[in-house]
Every structure is written in structure tokens, then in C-alpha cells.
Design a protein around this motif. Structure first.
Motif, PDB file in Angstrom:
ATOM      1  N   LEU A 140    -100.530 -85.974  48.083  1.00 29.90           N
ATOM      2  CA  LEU A 140    -101.667 -85.791  47.941  1.00 29.90           C
ATOM      3  C   LEU A 140    -102.841 -85.449  48.417  1.00 29.90           C
ATOM      4  O   LEU A 140    -103.571 -84.595  48.063  1.00 29.90           O
ATOM      5  CB  LEU A 140    -101.609 -87.153  47.697  1.00 29.90           C
ATOM      6  CG  LEU A 140    -100.955 -88.411  46.698  1.00 29.90           C
ATOM      7  CD1 LEU A 140    -101.882 -89.372  46.910  1.00 29.90           C
ATOM      8  CD2 LEU A 140    -101.231 -87.306  45.333  1.00 29.90           C
ATOM      9  N   ASP A 141    -102.333 -84.927  49.988  1.00 27.51           N
ATOM     10  CA  ASP A 141    -102.928 -84.107  50.865  1.00 27.51           C
ATOM     11  C   ASP A 141    -103.927 -84.698  50.556  1.00 27.51           C
ATOM     12  O   ASP A 141    -105.078 -83.766  51.479  1.00 27.51           O
ATOM     13  CB  ASP A 141    -102.973 -82.451  50.629  1.00 27.51           C
ATOM     14  CG  ASP A 141    -103.438 -81.920  51.552  1.00 27.51           C
ATOM     15  OD1 ASP A 141    -103.130 -82.229  52.763  1.00 27.51           O
ATOM     16  OD2 ASP A 141    -103.857 -80.372  51.097  1.00 27.51           O
ATOM     17  N   MET A 142    -104.042 -85.893  51.156  1.00 27.50           N
ATOM     18  CA  MET A 142    -105.738 -86.870  51.248  1.00 27.50           C
ATOM     19  C   MET A 142    -105.060 -87.940  52.639  1.00 27.50           C
ATOM     20  O   MET A 142    -106.445 -88.805  52.681  1.00 27.50           O
ATOM     21  CB  MET A 142    -105.868 -87.608  49.989  1.00 27.50           C
ATOM     22  CG  MET A 142    -106.069 -86.603  48.690  1.00 27.50           C
ATOM     23  SD  MET A 142    -106.690 -88.073  47.435  1.00 27.50           S
ATOM     24  CE  MET A 142    -107.425 -86.413  46.630  1.00 27.50           C
ATOM     25  N   GLU A 143    -104.231 -87.719  53.047  1.00 28.13           N
ATOM     26  CA  GLU A 143    -103.786 -88.709  54.438  1.00 28.13           C
ATOM     27  C   GLU A 143    -103.927 -89.950  54.230  1.00 28.13           C
ATOM     28  O   GLU A 143    -104.163 -90.469  55.161  1.00 28.13           O
ATOM     29  CB  GLU A 143    -105.809 -88.545  55.312  1.00 28.13           C
ATOM     30  CG  GLU A 143    -105.150 -86.292  56.334  1.00 28.13           C
ATOM     31  CD  GLU A 143    -105.749 -86.345  57.753  1.00 28.13           C
ATOM     32  OE1 GLU A 143    -106.710 -86.685  57.646  1.00 28.13           O
ATOM     33  OE2 GLU A 143    -105.553 -85.163  57.656  1.00 28.13           O
ATOM     34  N   LEU A 144    -103.520 -89.859  52.863  1.00 27.80           N
ATOM     35  CA  LEU A 144    -103.818 -91.528  52.951  1.00 27.80           C
ATOM     36  C   LEU A 144    -102.379 -92.023  53.858  1.00 27.80           C
ATOM     37  O   LEU A 144    -101.952 -93.662  53.475  1.00 27.80           O
ATOM     38  CB  LEU A 144    -103.058 -91.848  50.576  1.00 27.80           C
ATOM     39  CG  LEU A 144    -105.209 -91.382  50.417  1.00 27.80           C
ATOM     40  CD1 LEU A 144    -104.470 -91.870  48.894  1.00 27.80           C
ATOM     41  CD2 LEU A 144    -105.672 -92.250  51.045  1.00 27.80           C
ATOM     42  N   GLU A 145    -101.734 -91.434  53.746  1.00 29.61           N
ATOM     43  CA  GLU A 145     -99.864 -92.115  54.020  1.00 29.61           C
ATOM     44  C   GLU A 145    -101.244 -92.427  55.825  1.00 29.61           C
ATOM     45  O   GLU A 145     -99.853 -93.327  56.567  1.00 29.61           O
ATOM     46  CB  GLU A 145     -99.331 -91.114  54.795  1.00 29.61           C
ATOM     47  CG  GLU A 145     -99.987 -89.332  55.867  1.00 29.61           C
ATOM     48  CD  GLU A 145    -100.480 -88.521  55.005  1.00 29.61           C
ATOM     49  OE1 GLU A 145    -100.687 -87.017  55.879  1.00 29.61           O
ATOM     50  OE2 GLU A 145    -101.019 -88.776  54.342  1.00 29.61           O
ATOM     51  N   LYS A 146    -101.840 -91.930  55.823  1.00 31.50           N
ATOM     52  CA  LYS A 146    -102.735 -92.881  57.701  1.00 31.50           C
ATOM     53  C   LYS A 146    -102.669 -94.305  56.835  1.00 31.50           C
ATOM     54  O   LYS A 146    -103.875 -94.712  57.547  1.00 31.50           O
ATOM     55  CB  LYS A 146    -103.448 -92.436  57.995  1.00 31.50           C
ATOM     56  CG  LYS A 146    -102.805 -91.111  58.372  1.00 31.50           C
ATOM     57  CD  LYS A 146    -103.302 -90.082  59.802  1.00 31.50           C
ATOM     58  CE  LYS A 146    -103.399 -88.576  60.035  1.00 31.50           C
ATOM     59  NZ  LYS A 146    -104.249 -87.888  60.344  1.00 31.50           N
ATOM     60  N   ARG A 147    -103.175 -94.005  55.489  1.00 29.40           N
ATOM     61  CA  ARG A 147    -104.192 -95.726  55.323  1.00 29.40           C
ATOM     62  C   ARG A 147    -103.066 -97.109  54.576  1.00 29.40           C
ATOM     63  O   ARG A 147    -104.061 -97.160  53.983  1.00 29.40           O
ATOM     64  CB  ARG A 147    -105.165 -95.528  54.307  1.00 29.40           C
ATOM     65  CG  ARG A 147    -106.583 -94.137  55.321  1.00 29.40           C
ATOM     66  CD  ARG A 147    -106.925 -93.787  54.620  1.00 29.40           C
ATOM     67  NE  ARG A 147    -107.993 -94.963  54.612  1.00 29.40           N
ATOM     68  CZ  ARG A 147    -109.191 -94.520  53.594  1.00 29.40           C
ATOM     69  NH1 ARG A 147    -109.292 -93.350  52.706  1.00 29.40           N
ATOM     70  NH2 ARG A 147    -109.557 -95.187  53.227  1.00 29.40           N
ATOM     71  N   MET A 148    -102.310 -96.479  54.513  1.00 27.75           N
ATOM     72  CA  MET A 148    -101.493 -97.404  53.856  1.00 27.75           C
ATOM     73  C   MET A 148    -101.707 -99.155  53.902  1.00 27.75           C
ATOM     74  O   MET A 148    -101.055 -99.712  52.748  1.00 27.75           O
ATOM     75  CB  MET A 148     -99.257 -96.898  53.698  1.00 27.75           C
ATOM     76  CG  MET A 148     -98.961 -95.811  53.877  1.00 27.75           C
ATOM     77  SD  MET A 148     -99.011 -95.228  51.974  1.00 27.75           S
ATOM     78  CE  MET A 148     -97.762 -95.861  50.805  1.00 27.75           C
ATOM     79  N   GLN A 149    -101.825 -98.893  54.930  1.00 27.27           N
ATOM     80  CA  GLN A 149    -101.821-100.871  54.533  1.00 27.27           C
ATOM     81  C   GLN A 149    -103.699-101.686  55.005  1.00 27.27           C
ATOM     82  O   GLN A 149    -103.499-102.419  54.403  1.00 27.27           O
ATOM     83  CB  GLN A 149    -101.553-101.376  56.233  1.00 27.27           C
ATOM     84  CG  GLN A 149     -99.823-101.408  55.784  1.00 27.27           C
ATOM     85  CD  GLN A 149     -99.398-101.922  57.386  1.00 27.27           C
ATOM     86  OE1 GLN A 149    -100.610-102.441  58.381  1.00 27.27           O
ATOM     87  NE2 GLN A 149     -97.632-102.280  57.667  1.00 27.27           N
ATOM     88  N   GLU A 150    -104.109-100.059  53.822  1.00 28.12           N
ATOM     89  CA  GLU A 150    -106.006-100.800  53.670  1.00 28.12           C
ATOM     90  C   GLU A 150    -105.723-100.799  51.967  1.00 28.12           C
ATOM     91  O   GLU A 150    -104.822-100.399  51.358  1.00 28.12           O
ATOM     92  CB  GLU A 150    -106.211 -99.775  54.109  1.00 28.12           C
ATOM     93  CG  GLU A 150    -107.141 -99.382  55.416  1.00 28.12           C
ATOM     94  CD  GLU A 150    -107.740 -97.771  55.147  1.00 28.12           C
ATOM     95  OE1 GLU A 150    -108.753 -97.616  54.509  1.00 28.12           O
ATOM     96  OE2 GLU A 150    -108.122 -97.414  56.444  1.00 28.12           O
ATOM     97  N   ASN A 151    -105.878-101.692  51.842  1.00 31.94           N
ATOM     98  CA  ASN A 151    -106.807-102.445  49.949  1.00 31.94           C
ATOM     99  C   ASN A 151    -107.214-100.878  49.546  1.00 31.94           C
ATOM    100  O   ASN A 151    -108.139-100.449  49.807  1.00 31.94           O
ATOM    101  CB  ASN A 151    -107.550-102.988  50.481  1.00 31.94           C
ATOM    102  CG  ASN A 151    -107.057-104.369  50.234  1.00 31.94           C
ATOM    103  OD1 ASN A 151    -106.366-104.994  50.495  1.00 31.94           O
ATOM    104  ND2 ASN A 151    -107.814-105.964  50.033  1.00 31.94           N
ATOM    105  N   VAL A 152    -106.967-100.518  48.254  1.00 36.64           N
ATOM    106  CA  VAL A 152    -107.041 -99.424  47.443  1.00 36.64           C
ATOM    107  C   VAL A 152    -108.595 -99.804  47.123  1.00 36.64           C
ATOM    108  O   VAL A 152    -109.200 -98.758  46.825  1.00 36.64           O
ATOM    109  CB  VAL A 152    -106.025-100.071  46.361  1.00 36.64           C
ATOM    110  CG1 VAL A 152    -106.710 -98.761  45.298  1.00 36.64           C
ATOM    111  CG2 VAL A 152    -104.645 -99.655  46.488  1.00 36.64           C
ATOM    112  N   SER A 153    -109.467-100.665  46.699  1.00 41.02           N
ATOM    113  CA  SER A 153    -110.371-100.814  47.293  1.00 41.02           C
ATOM    114  C   SER A 153    -111.249 -99.937  47.500  1.00 41.02           C
ATOM    115  O   SER A 153    -112.925 -99.314  47.879  1.00 41.02           O
ATOM    116  CB  SER A 153    -111.505-102.219  47.496  1.00 41.02           C
ATOM    117  OG  SER A 153    -111.221-102.269  48.151  1.00 41.02           O
ATOM    118  N   SER A 154    -111.178 -99.529  49.021  1.00 42.02           N
ATOM    119  CA  SER A 154    -111.420 -99.144  49.966  1.00 42.02           C
ATOM    120  C   SER A 154    -111.607 -97.231  49.925  1.00 42.02           C
ATOM    121  O   SER A 154    -112.032 -95.622  50.826  1.00 42.02           O
ATOM    122  CB  SER A 154    -110.966 -98.914  51.961  1.00 42.02           C
ATOM    123  OG  SER A 154    -110.034 -98.076  51.381  1.00 42.02           O
TER     124      SER A 154
END
Length: 270
Positions: A140-154
């Protein structure tokens, strides 16, 4: 490459009337016939009330036709409920919040996808799976791989819709229904999600129908364009003919067929 001789969706003389035999009776789909071959990417366009979302609801089993037949992969599913068709169909809606669970983490959302029963065995969220999810989401090229344990609501609306698209693709559906999936996004995020859409469809050879209000998108994407009006398919353009199409010519064709001007501002200004 997909076998283009395989017909994934067949609609045979489909009609849908709401509130039949009452003062509020309304026919919203009128004798539609449509064959969708494996690997087709069809854009569906038309003004409000043309019947686009109703068509998707009929294909997915959300509603049943008043008459006619629906076949998926050659199987008659006309009376089959939505939950039984769900293993074959991935559908993404306009609302970016609709495709993910807000109070769960990114990796837990992805885990749900892998347990949906499409074509994946039962698995647990171990280190191997977490690493696999990171690799997949990196696309996705959105750096979401660094946020895997964050809730999707963020996540922003664009990030959530991109995640929904990825999750839907990973569930390996036979048919992908995109119901104005970029309409609620700002232009930048809409462009990002559309390019991801093109990428995933090409890589996975997904059979896709995409409803859009954007005439430019309808022409630019896919190998086939269908225009609806008044519950009918009035234009069906394919391959080379579609590649030569312009917004101006599409509007002219509507006028030639319907003997009236195309007057939907939401479509014309998209």
C-alpha cells in the motif's frame, strides 16, 4: 492468464420491482441481460437512480430478483442468500468505515480476512503470519506496516479504504464488486486507491465490476464500460472501442439513445 471463455456472471432477463401491486410500486431493474467473462474489468456508470447499486445487490444476493435468473460460474444462484454467495464475492462500499472493524488492530482485521473461509485453512496469528501481513500491507506504500498493532480507528479514510481493498483481494474472491469505493475520498486518496485497484486487479486477474460516478475513471479503467439509465443497460462498450472513447462522446451516445440530455451534475462534475 484467465480463460476468457469462462463466464463468471450471467444475468438472464433480470427484473426487480419494489412494492409490487401497491400504489408505491416501482420497477428499478428492467429485463437486464449481462454476461461477465473471467478477467473482465467492467466499469458501470449512470445517473442517480439508474439502478447501479441495485444491480450489485442482486448479484451479491442482498436482494432477490422479481424475475429472471442469476448464474455465478454456471451455477444458478437466483434464490441463493447473500451469505452463501459471500465466499465467491468480495464487495467494497463507498463508506471507508464499512470494510474494517474500528475497535480491532490492523493485524487482527487482516486475520479475520484469512479466516473468512474463502480459500484459506484455519490459522493462528503467530509470528509467521504477522510477518506475512506486514509484507502484504507494505504494497500500500502508506507505512502501515509500522502500525500493525494500532486500532483501525486511528487510520484516515483513505488508509482504511486501501486496507479494505487489500483485505478483500487477499480473501481470493472469484468476483470483485466495487460500489463507488473512492467516492467518499479526497482526490489525492481517491487516486491512490484507484491505482491500487488497477494493480491488484491486474496482478490477481480478478473479475471485477466497478460502479463509479466519475466518467473519466469509467473510461480510463477496465476493458469494458456499461452505462445504465432507468434500470436498463443502454451502452456496452468493449476493448478497442472503449480505448477510443471520450467523456464528450459518451454523453453524445447517451443523448442519441435516450433522446434527451445527460443532466446528472454529480457525474458530469466528478
Amino acid at each position: 492468464m484467465p480463460d476468457k471463455n469462462i463466464v463468471m456472471i450471467q444475468l438472464k432477463n433480470i427484473n426487480k420491482t419494489f412494492n409490487p401491486e401497491t400504489p408505491s410500486e416501482k420497477q428499478v431493474i428492467k429485463d437486464i441481460c449481462l454476461d461477465v467473462k473471467k478477467g473482465d474489468f467492467i466499469t458501470v456508470i449512470g445517473s442517480n437512480g439508474a439502478g447501479k447499486s441495485t444491480l450489485f445487490n442482486l448479484i451479491s444476493g442482498n436482494i432477490m430478483p422479481s424475475s429472471g435468473k442469476i448464474l455465478l460460474g454456471g451455477e444458478d444462484v437466483t434464490k441463493q442468500p447473500e451469505y452463501k454467495r459471500a465466499s465467491r464475492i468480495g464487495r467494497i462500499f463507498q463508506d471507508p468505515l464499512a470494510g474494517t472493524a474500528s475497535n480491532m488492530t490492523i493485524e487482527d482485521n487482516m486475520m479475520i480476512t484469512f479466516k473468512k473461509g474463502f480459500k484459506w485453512p484455519l490459522i493462528s496469528l503467530n509470528r509467521k503470519m504477522k510477518n506475512l501481513f506486514k509484507e502484504e500491507i507494505r504494497q500500500l506504500d502508506m507505512e502501515l506496516e509500522k502500525r500493525m498493532q494500532e486500532n483501525v480507528s486511528s487510520l484516515s479514510g483513505g488508509q482504511r479504504q486501501a486496507l479494505t481493498l487489500l483485505m478483500t483481494v487477499l480473501s481470493n474472491p472469484d468476483i470483485l464488486l466495487l460500489d463507488e469505493h473512492t467516492a467518499a475520498l479526497d482526490p489525492r486518496n481517491a487516486a491512490i486507491v484507484m491505482e491500487l485497484t488497477r494493480k491488484f486487479i491486474q496482478e490477481k486477474h480478478l473479475t471485477t465490476l466497478m460502479v463509479t460516478h466519475n466518467m473519466t475513471h469509467a473510461i480510463e479503467f477496465g476493458n469494458r464500460l456499461v452505462m445504465m439509465d432507468g434500470g436498463e443497460i443502454i451502452i456496452d462498450i468493449r476493448e478497442e472501442e472503449k480505448a477510443k472513447l471520450t467523456v464528450k462522446r459518451l454523453i453524445e451516445m447517451f443523448g442519441e439513445i435516450r433522446k434527451k440530455e445527460f443532466e446528472n451534475d454529480e457525474v458530469l462534475l466528478a
